[in-house]
Write an enzyme that holds these catalytic residues in place. Sequence first.
Site, PDB file in Angstrom:
ATOM      1  N   THR A 192       0.821  -1.212   0.000  1.00  0.00           N
ATOM      2  CA  THR A 192       0.000   0.000   0.000  1.00  0.00           C
ATOM      3  C   THR A 192       0.849   1.254   0.000  1.00  0.00           C
ATOM      4  O   THR A 192       0.468   2.277  -0.577  1.00  0.00           O
ATOM      5  CB  THR A 192      -0.932   0.000   1.231  1.00  0.00           C
ATOM      6  OG1 THR A 192      -1.824  -1.121   1.144  1.00  0.00           O
ATOM      7  CG2 THR A 192      -1.750   1.270   1.315  1.00  0.00           C
ATOM      8  N   SER A 233       1.055  -7.346  -0.837  1.00  0.00           N
ATOM      9  CA  SER A 233       1.657  -8.342   0.048  1.00  0.00           C
ATOM     10  C   SER A 233       0.768  -9.554   0.282  1.00  0.00           C
ATOM     11  O   SER A 233       1.233 -10.566   0.812  1.00  0.00           O
ATOM     12  CB  SER A 233       2.055  -7.723   1.390  1.00  0.00           C
ATOM     13  OG  SER A 233       0.929  -7.461   2.200  1.00  0.00           O
TER      14      SER A 233
END
Length: 325
Positions: free
Chosen positions: A12, A59
């Site tokens: 992010t 991730s």
Amino acid sequence: MRNIHIIACGGTIAGRADRATNLTGYTAGVMDIGDLLAAVPAIHDVAAVTGEQLFNIDSSDMTEEKWLALARRTEDAAARDDVDGIVVTHGTDTLEETAYFLNLTVHTCKPVILTGAMRPASALSADGPLNLLEAVQAAKTAEAGKYGVLIAMNGMLCSARFGYKTDTTHVHAFQGRQMGVVGFIQNGEPFFYQQPLRLHTYKSTFFLGDAETLPPVWILYAYVGMSPDLIRAAVSCGVKGLVLAGLGHGKNPSYCESALQQAARAGIIIVRTSRVLGGIVTEGGDGKAFICGDSLTPQQAKILLQLSLLRSDGAAETKRNFAQY
């Protein structure tokens, strides 16, 4: 100035959305390391910073093979005379797992700091730039290396051994469970208050060697109505270990006990942890039959079990690992 090397893995912190008010509908891993550094010009006043792009992924797409590559790359960077500390930028979905894996497999006294963001770089009040700056501020502090791999998020420094994600979207997402945080970063300075006692980094005895994969270990979540077929399916798929995210003090429904015992007789090492958010799982009651996961989360216990299996530790040695790490 201290020399800090950043290994970027996406997440992010490197994400963008179509508008500044969009905090959830964004694409992670869009910006590269150059973009991240350009967003924090003050970082060059703090340290001599270099960077590389190892991955650029969400991730949630992290793999064990990527863990192996990241651990080796981090250890290589730490071995360089011109590097005083390492920062790894990473998505938060699996950041705590990556941090614990590095905590066991990277052998260095130099600071290794993981950081990320809960809001994409395009967001109003994006938290990534300050998190990155504070991670570098922590990494340039030699003392930080004493505490093993650390997570720097939202002004807090969490040990990889105790840190975990507690919130889906808000910036105060990472905490240190009941053990608390190692320290805080305030006005660019780290303040440390406690030190993890379990083995890590420069004291770890786990080495990856030339391993290309990790032994298969599954996590099974206990719940009312849990089917023993889940355990049998794991056995039939050839797992080497099982981690039970058990009820309360690591318990499982009694109607699953026979299948677990059969798995143990087949040579599968079984570790009991808890789905509860705090406390420890120790021997007692039906926990005597298997290894107890102490205060490790199920996902941490999986990593420790995999590394134990990788070097062919038996049940007794693995049990000692869970008492030491």
